[in-house]
Design a protein around this motif. Structure first.
Motif, PDB file in Angstrom:
ATOM      1  N   ASP A 189     -10.183  -1.273  -1.461  1.00 43.09           N
ATOM      2  CA  ASP A 189      -9.724  -0.696  -2.723  1.00 43.09           C
ATOM      3  C   ASP A 189      -9.783  -1.684  -3.889  1.00 43.09           C
ATOM      4  N   SER A 190      -9.487  -2.944  -3.610  1.00 41.24           N
ATOM      5  CA  SER A 190      -9.367  -3.934  -4.676  1.00 41.24           C
ATOM      6  C   SER A 190      -9.879  -5.287  -4.214  1.00 41.24           C
ATOM      7  N   VAL A 191     -10.070  -6.169  -5.206  1.00 37.03           N
ATOM      8  CA  VAL A 191     -10.426  -7.553  -4.956  1.00 37.03           C
ATOM      9  C   VAL A 191      -9.279  -8.410  -5.466  1.00 37.03           C
ATOM     10  N   ASN A 206      -1.992   0.692   0.717  1.00 36.85           N
ATOM     11  CA  ASN A 206      -1.320   1.487   1.744  1.00 36.85           C
ATOM     12  C   ASN A 206      -2.162   1.648   3.007  1.00 36.85           C
ATOM     13  N   PRO A 207      -2.410   0.545   3.722  1.00 35.75           N
ATOM     14  CA  PRO A 207      -3.242   0.650   4.926  1.00 35.75           C
ATOM     15  C   PRO A 207      -2.657   1.594   5.979  1.00 35.75           C
ATOM     16  N   GLY A 239       1.035  -1.743  21.836  1.00 36.18           N
ATOM     17  CA  GLY A 239       0.679  -2.375  20.571  1.00 36.18           C
ATOM     18  C   GLY A 239       0.220  -1.416  19.495  1.00 36.18           C
ATOM     19  N   ALA A 240       0.053  -0.145  19.839  1.00 37.51           N
ATOM     20  CA  ALA A 240      -0.439   0.817  18.853  1.00 37.51           C
ATOM     21  C   ALA A 240       0.563   1.072  17.736  1.00 37.51           C
ATOM     22  N   ASP A 241       1.796   0.637  17.928  1.00 37.54           N
ATOM     23  CA  ASP A 241       2.806   0.808  16.882  1.00 37.54           C
ATOM     24  C   ASP A 241       2.854  -0.391  15.927  1.00 37.54           C
ATOM     25  N   GLY A 242       1.941  -1.342  16.090  1.00 41.12           N
ATOM     26  CA  GLY A 242       1.908  -2.541  15.254  1.00 41.12           C
ATOM     27  C   GLY A 242       1.347  -2.270  13.869  1.00 41.12           C
ATOM     28  N   HIS A 243       1.288  -3.334  13.060  1.00 44.64           N
ATOM     29  CA  HIS A 243       0.748  -3.242  11.704  1.00 44.64           C
ATOM     30  C   HIS A 243      -0.738  -2.914  11.731  1.00 44.64           C
ATOM     31  N   ILE A 244      -1.178  -2.177  10.723  1.00 46.88           N
ATOM     32  CA  ILE A 244      -2.598  -1.964  10.520  1.00 46.88           C
ATOM     33  C   ILE A 244      -3.146  -3.262   9.929  1.00 46.88           C
ATOM     34  N   LEU A 245      -4.151  -3.827  10.566  1.00 46.69           N
ATOM     35  CA  LEU A 245      -4.764  -5.066  10.100  1.00 46.69           C
ATOM     36  C   LEU A 245      -6.187  -4.773   9.670  1.00 46.69           C
ATOM     37  N   TRP A 246      -6.776  -5.702   8.947  1.00 41.85           N
ATOM     38  CA  TRP A 246      -8.165  -5.519   8.559  1.00 41.85           C
ATOM     39  C   TRP A 246      -8.885  -6.844   8.526  1.00 41.85           C
ATOM     40  N   SER A 247     -10.199  -6.722   8.632  1.00 43.43           N
ATOM     41  CA  SER A 247     -11.079  -7.876   8.586  1.00 43.43           C
ATOM     42  C   SER A 247     -12.236  -7.519   7.664  1.00 43.43           C
ATOM     43  N   GLN A 248     -12.587  -8.424   6.787  1.00 39.70           N
ATOM     44  CA  GLN A 248     -13.675  -8.165   5.851  1.00 39.70           C
ATOM     45  C   GLN A 248     -15.003  -8.227   6.600  1.00 39.70           C
ATOM     46  N   VAL A 249     -15.827  -7.180   6.442  1.00 39.40           N
ATOM     47  CA  VAL A 249     -17.114  -7.132   7.135  1.00 39.40           C
ATOM     48  C   VAL A 249     -18.307  -7.179   6.187  1.00 39.40           C
ATOM     49  N   LEU A 279      -1.233  -8.861 -11.748  1.00 41.04           N
ATOM     50  CA  LEU A 279      -0.790 -10.118 -11.165  1.00 41.04           C
ATOM     51  C   LEU A 279       0.117  -9.738 -10.015  1.00 41.04           C
ATOM     52  N   VAL A 280      -0.129 -10.315  -8.841  1.00 41.01           N
ATOM     53  CA  VAL A 280       0.655  -9.975  -7.660  1.00 41.01           C
ATOM     54  C   VAL A 280       1.019 -11.241  -6.903  1.00 41.01           C
ATOM     55  N   THR A 281       1.968 -11.098  -6.012  1.00 39.25           N
ATOM     56  CA  THR A 281       2.383 -12.192  -5.151  1.00 39.25           C
ATOM     57  C   THR A 281       2.646 -11.632  -3.764  1.00 39.25           C
ATOM     58  N   GLY A 282       2.576 -12.485  -2.761  1.00 41.25           N
ATOM     59  CA  GLY A 282       2.819 -12.059  -1.395  1.00 41.25           C
ATOM     60  C   GLY A 282       1.621 -12.371  -0.518  1.00 41.25           C
ATOM     61  N   SER A 283       1.813 -12.155   0.786  1.00 40.61           N
ATOM     62  CA  SER A 283       0.706 -12.415   1.695  1.00 40.61           C
ATOM     63  C   SER A 283       0.297 -11.135   2.420  1.00 40.61           C
ATOM     64  N   PHE A 284       1.215 -10.475   3.104  1.00 39.31           N
ATOM     65  CA  PHE A 284       0.857  -9.245   3.809  1.00 39.31           C
ATOM     66  C   PHE A 284       1.028  -8.039   2.891  1.00 39.31           C
ATOM     67  N   GLU A 285       2.158  -7.977   2.219  1.00 41.05           N
ATOM     68  CA  GLU A 285       2.433  -6.894   1.284  1.00 41.05           C
ATOM     69  C   GLU A 285       2.514  -7.502  -0.102  1.00 41.05           C
ATOM     70  N   LEU A 286       1.707  -6.997  -1.022  1.00 35.94           N
ATOM     71  CA  LEU A 286       1.629  -7.563  -2.355  1.00 35.94           C
ATOM     72  C   LEU A 286       2.656  -6.914  -3.277  1.00 35.94           C
ATOM     73  N   THR A 287       3.327  -7.747  -4.080  1.00 41.90           N
ATOM     74  CA  THR A 287       4.322  -7.293  -5.045  1.00 41.90           C
ATOM     75  C   THR A 287       3.812  -7.603  -6.441  1.00 41.90           C
ATOM     76  N   LYS A 288       3.864  -6.630  -7.311  1.00 40.52           N
ATOM     77  CA  LYS A 288       3.384  -6.811  -8.683  1.00 40.52           C
ATOM     78  C   LYS A 288       4.317  -7.762  -9.429  1.00 40.52           C
ATOM     79  N   VAL A 289       3.725  -8.692 -10.180  1.00 35.90           N
ATOM     80  CA  VAL A 289       4.483  -9.605 -11.029  1.00 35.90           C
ATOM     81  C   VAL A 289       4.644  -8.918 -12.378  1.00 35.90           C
ATOM     82  N   THR A 290       5.895  -8.800 -12.816  1.00 36.16           N
ATOM     83  CA  THR A 290       6.205  -8.101 -14.062  1.00 36.16           C
ATOM     84  C   THR A 290       7.091  -8.973 -14.943  1.00 36.16           C
ATOM     85  N   LYS A 291       7.352  -8.480 -16.150  1.00 35.60           N
ATOM     86  CA  LYS A 291       8.264  -9.181 -17.058  1.00 35.60           C
ATOM     87  C   LYS A 291       9.683  -9.203 -16.494  1.00 35.60           C
TER      88      LYS A 291
END
Length: 176
Positions: A2-4, A119-120, A152-162, A42-54
């Motif tokens: 969705d985004s870069v 929203n993976p 393990g099927a209840d774990g987080h959805i992960l992704w890998s860039q292909v 502008l965002v921060t975080g590693s797994f879940e990104l949070t928008k940086v606001t005023k």
């Protein structure tokens, strides 16, 4: 994808710690305004990104930036992937260069680009269906009395860039 997202930092090497903080915060405010006008977040975080606001920019930690009298704020800049990854990367680089400096403050790129998914978890059901289909195929190979237990099927959805614009989504599952 969705985004870069690109890693960046706003830093200052003013001698006075309060001056560094003011310069970094002023540049953050300028970046927030510039981002809103340019379709960039502008965002921060590693797994879940949070928008940086005023409302929350002052909560970002000012960290040591390699020298005793230098501080920085690490953040990510994000743009929708509307074409190629190189064009998105160019937009992000141009954004960084266009953020107005304040005192001894500067904004710099600190890493490469990464693709992101909004929203993976929306892809969970199709992924789990593929896992179940795969498990059934393997069970059928061994005969009608054979069953598979999936974990393990209840774990987080992960992704890998292909590729430069695509990611492979998965759940790290196991079966026995």
């Amino acid at each position: 994808a969705d985004s870069v997202v690109m890693q960046a930092a706003i830093s200052s090497d003013s001698r006075d710690a309060e001056a560094r903080k003011r310069e970094i915060h002023a540049m953050l405010l300028g970046a927030i305004d510039r981002a809103a006008a340019g379709g960039i977040e502008l965002v921060t975080g590693s797994f879940e990104l949070t928008k940086v606001t005023k409302a929350n920019y002052q909560e970002l930690p000012l960290v040591w930036a390699g020298r005793e009298d230098t501080s920085k704020v690490d953040l990510l800049i994000k743009v929708r992937l509307g074409g190629s990854a190189p064009s998105a990367e160019q937009r992000l680089d141009a954004f960084i260069k266009g953020v107005p400096r304040n005192g001894r403050g500067a904004m710099d790129r600190t890493g490469g680009i990464t693709l992101t998914i909004v929203n993976p978890d929306q892809y969970r059901d199709p992924i789990i269906k593929l896992v179940a289909d795969n498990a059934r195929r393997y069970a059928a190979t061994f005969g009608p009395d054979y069953a598979v237990q999936v974990s393990g099927a209840d774990g987080h959805i992960l992704w890998s860039q292909v590729s430069s614009t695509e990611v492979f989504l998965y759940v790290p599952y196991r079966y026995s």
